[in-house]
Write a protein that holds these residues in place. Structure first.
Motif, PDB file in Angstrom:
ATOM      1  N   ARG A 213       0.831  -1.214   0.000  1.00 52.41           N
ATOM      2  CA  ARG A 213       0.000   0.000   0.000  1.00 52.41           C
ATOM      3  C   ARG A 213       0.857   1.252   0.000  1.00 52.41           C
ATOM      4  O   ARG A 213       0.517   2.249  -0.651  1.00 52.41           O
ATOM      5  N   LYS A 214       1.967   1.225   0.721  1.00 48.77           N
ATOM      6  CA  LYS A 214       2.847   2.396   0.778  1.00 48.77           C
ATOM      7  C   LYS A 214       3.425   2.718  -0.597  1.00 48.77           C
ATOM      8  O   LYS A 214       3.643   3.881  -0.932  1.00 48.77           O
ATOM      9  N   THR A 215       3.670   1.697  -1.380  1.00 49.54           N
ATOM     10  CA  THR A 215       4.227   1.937  -2.715  1.00 49.54           C
ATOM     11  C   THR A 215       3.202   2.569  -3.644  1.00 49.54           C
ATOM     12  O   THR A 215       3.562   3.141  -4.674  1.00 49.54           O
ATOM     13  N   LYS A 216       1.906   2.449  -3.286  1.00 51.80           N
ATOM     14  CA  LYS A 216       0.845   2.977  -4.142  1.00 51.80           C
ATOM     15  C   LYS A 216       0.217   4.253  -3.580  1.00 51.80           C
ATOM     16  O   LYS A 216      -0.572   4.906  -4.265  1.00 51.80           O
ATOM     17  N   SER A 217       0.555   4.612  -2.347  1.00 50.68           N
ATOM     18  CA  SER A 217      -0.168   5.679  -1.647  1.00 50.68           C
ATOM     19  C   SER A 217      -0.035   7.037  -2.324  1.00 50.68           C
ATOM     20  O   SER A 217      -0.920   7.882  -2.218  1.00 50.68           O
TER      21      SER A 217
ATOM     22  N   GLN B 288     -11.328   9.464  -2.124  1.00 52.36           N
ATOM     23  CA  GLN B 288     -10.408   8.558  -1.435  1.00 52.36           C
ATOM     24  C   GLN B 288     -10.944   7.142  -1.328  1.00 52.36           C
ATOM     25  O   GLN B 288     -10.203   6.188  -1.520  1.00 52.36           O
ATOM     26  N   VAL B 289     -12.234   6.996  -1.012  1.00 55.49           N
ATOM     27  CA  VAL B 289     -12.795   5.655  -0.801  1.00 55.49           C
ATOM     28  C   VAL B 289     -12.672   4.815  -2.060  1.00 55.49           C
ATOM     29  O   VAL B 289     -12.179   3.682  -2.039  1.00 55.49           O
ATOM     30  N   ARG B 290     -13.110   5.368  -3.163  1.00 57.34           N
ATOM     31  CA  ARG B 290     -13.053   4.620  -4.427  1.00 57.34           C
ATOM     32  C   ARG B 290     -11.602   4.354  -4.837  1.00 57.34           C
ATOM     33  O   ARG B 290     -11.263   3.257  -5.289  1.00 57.34           O
ATOM     34  N   ASP B 291     -10.741   5.359  -4.665  1.00 55.37           N
ATOM     35  CA  ASP B 291      -9.336   5.178  -5.028  1.00 55.37           C
ATOM     36  C   ASP B 291      -8.667   4.106  -4.166  1.00 55.37           C
ATOM     37  O   ASP B 291      -7.842   3.324  -4.652  1.00 55.37           O
ATOM     38  N   LYS B 292      -9.011   4.074  -2.895  1.00 54.11           N
ATOM     39  CA  LYS B 292      -8.444   3.048  -2.004  1.00 54.11           C
ATOM     40  C   LYS B 292      -8.840   1.652  -2.468  1.00 54.11           C
ATOM     41  O   LYS B 292      -8.019   0.732  -2.475  1.00 54.11           O
ATOM     42  N   LEU B 293     -10.091   1.509  -2.843  1.00 52.45           N
ATOM     43  CA  LEU B 293     -10.557   0.202  -3.327  1.00 52.45           C
ATOM     44  C   LEU B 293      -9.841  -0.193  -4.611  1.00 52.45           C
ATOM     45  O   LEU B 293      -9.469  -1.355  -4.804  1.00 52.45           O
TER      46      LEU B 293
END
Length: 566
Positions: free
Chosen positions: A467-471, A479-484
């Motif tokens: 996740r850190k590599t993509k954050s 944010q919600v949709r992007d996180k998914l």
């Protein structure tokens, strides 16, 4: 092997004869900070205690015992437990692994028993009730996770019986006998019902084969002049000669040793071919090359210089490899009373086989009073049942290479390292590298408790790392949709990586598998295990992607409804 450490310091006193049961996290624990945080997250002081009132009823004892076990589980966590449990403390409040649960139960029982010895008369009954409740849990644990073995009563064990008789005449005290068991060769069987805390085997220091014997031998003055030679190497050379000594004190012990140990170090070409695509192939080749280099640094030079001390017939490469396998598969680390830790061969104890749910867990320290090595039980072993030992927290690849077997049950230490560069991950706020683990890994996802969204049965540190590599790509406005979507991308990448690993390993189809040699069968069994682990990761990734796609569908529907309303 592991040396038993005291984590407990019971105290009595307080109002109404309260009993303060202290299970303290040792500050010298190399995982202290991680465990300290977990204890604090559940509201426990790392140096705190559990209070038990002398008037407690049986119903009141149950939650008290559960609190003790929660603390004990965290105190006994190891690196693998912590890695795959992550930072979610709920993963550690209940069963984590057979080893951890057995350690926790025995830590609680030991603390309770110590309290009984030092308590006031009016508190004995409640402590005894707590003791009985803990013993019942240990009994239930053994019934659920113990291994059943079939004993071949018609097989001859004359050499082993002679060794046992020799041992008894030289101070060994044992409640075990030796028999052939299905799938493991020889094993140690309980002669009578044994309870947790009973000593199954006790061996005096005088029967331990350690470097002290080398120091007394004629070869020591020659060996100590060799720069950089290790005590373990000296023991190898001593053993190679001693097994041919008809007057050796340990002749009966050497007579019981097998002609071949059948470890991974003895794999032949076909077994190596069967391992193709696995990291174990390279590990075994490297280990064997290291031994070959070690041998060639010593021989034939020692035989040429001192043929009377190092007879050439005793020091061939084949005998060197056999002796290495002996020490790898049968030796134990023992802490002597002078504080020195030495590698030893221990007659009779070598018949104890390994289990992921052992009866004996702590046995690596000489008793200062009796000057003997004791093997106490951590759970009951009934008459006629095989008594198992813990060789350590080893992966199946290690057990195959150096011991020559794979565990019968799922092994929580079967991890597969991932080739991920940790140094690429930087904290987004301050630009500094932040990672609690030096490497990332996976194991069978069947061990995981949480297969829900954002967990998927996969290691939390691995997911956090990815996740850190993509954050940096996360958009604030959605944010919600992007996180998914990032989660979907992460699982897709991990699935692709795992599929590549599966393809590299290849299949395990052998036309003549049933008639194959022992090493080929063992290699194929290991390869099957690797495929099963990786396949479980792929399945978890795919199941997680379905969960995420479902959530994305809901998010799209909600967004669409919002647009209509606006």
């Amino acid at each position: 092997m592991d040396v038993n450490k005291e984590h407990i310091e019971p105290q009595n006193g307080g109002i109404d004869d309260d009993i303060l049961i202290v299970l303290e996290l040792p500050e010298n624990d190399h995982l202290f900070e991680k465990k300290k945080k977990l204890l604090q997250d559940i509201g426990h002081d790392p140096k705190g205690h559990v209070t038990l009132k002398s008037s407690s009823t049986p119903d009141q004892l149950k939650p008290i015992l559960e609190i003790m076990l929660q603390r004990a589980r965290i105190i006994n966590l190891d690196e693998i437990d912590l890695y795959f449990g992550g930072t979610d403390v709920s993963n550690f409040l209940s069963f984590s692994s057979p080893k951890n649960e057995l350690e926790a139960l025995n830590l609680a029982l030991k603390n309770i028993d110590y309290s009984i010895c030092s308590c006031k008369p009016k508190t004995v009954n409640v402590l005894q009730a707590l003791h009985d409740a803990t013993v019942n849990l240990i009994h239930d644990f053994g019934k659920k996770f113990g291994e059943e073995t079939r004993v071949f009563t018609d097989s001859s064990c004359e050499k082993e019986k002679a060794l046992l008789q020799w041992g008894k005449s030289n101070g060994i005290d044992t409640k075990l006998e030796i028999a052939y068991v299905e799938g493991a060769g020889r094993g140690a069987i309980a002669r009578e019902d044994l309870n947790a805390g009973d000593i199954a085997l006790e061996i005096p220091e005088s029967l331990l084969i350690s470097e002290k014997l080398v120091h007394e031998s004629e070869m020591f003055p020659l060996l100590e002049k060799i720069e950089g030679i290790l005590p373990e190497t000296m023991l190898l050379l001593w053993s190679m000669k001693e097994k041919h000594n008809c007057n050796s004190k340990f002749k009966l012990y050497f007579d019981t040793l097998p002609l071949e140990f059948n470890t991974g170090l003895s794999f032949k070409v076909n077994a190596f071919m069967a391992l193709d695509g696995t990291s174990l192939l390279e590990e075994i080749v490297d280990a064997k090359e290291h031994l070959r280099t070690q041998y060639e640094e010593l021989f034939p030079l020692l035989c040429h210089k001192h043929p009377d001390v190092f007879p050439p017939d005793f020091y061939t490469w084949e005998q060197f490899l056999w002796t290495c396998e002996l020490w790898y598969s049968n030796s134990m680390k023992v802490m002597f009373n002078d504080g020195k830790l030495m590698t030893c061969l221990i007659p009779v104890a070598g018949f104890l086989n390994h289990s992921t749910c052992p009866h004996i867990m702590h046995y690596g320290k000489l008793d200062p009073v009796t000057n003997s090595l004791k093997f106490p039980l951590s759970r009951p072993c009934h008459a006629g049942e095989e008594c198992f030992l813990s060789y350590g927290s080893f992966s199946s690849s290690h057990l195959l290479t150096f011991y020559g077997f794979l565990p019968r049950r799922d092994n929580p230490y079967d991890v597969i390292p991932l080739d991920i560069d940790i140094a690429l991950v930087e904290d987004c706020e301050d630009g500094e590298l932040k990672c609690d683990w030096n490497s990332q890994m996976v194991r069978g996802s069947w061990f995981a408790n949480n297969h829900g969204i954002f967990n998927y049965g996969l290691p939390p540190p691995l997911l956090d790392h990815l996740r850190k590599t993509k954050s940096s790509t996360l958009q604030k406005e959605n944010q919600v949709r992007d996180k998914l979507e990032i989660e979907l991308e992460i699982l897709g990448d991990l699935c692709s990586t795992s599929e590549g690993m599966l393809e590299t390993i290849g299949g395990t189809d052998f036309d003549d598998r049933e008639t194959s040699s022992w090493d080929v069968k063992l290699a194929l069994d290991f390869k099957d295990l690797q495929r099963r682990i990786i396949s479980s990761v792929i399945e978890s990734c795919n199941a997680g992607r379905k969960l995420l796609e479902s959530e994305l569908g809901k998010s799209t529907l909600q967004q669409g409804n919002g647009d209509i309303l606006s």
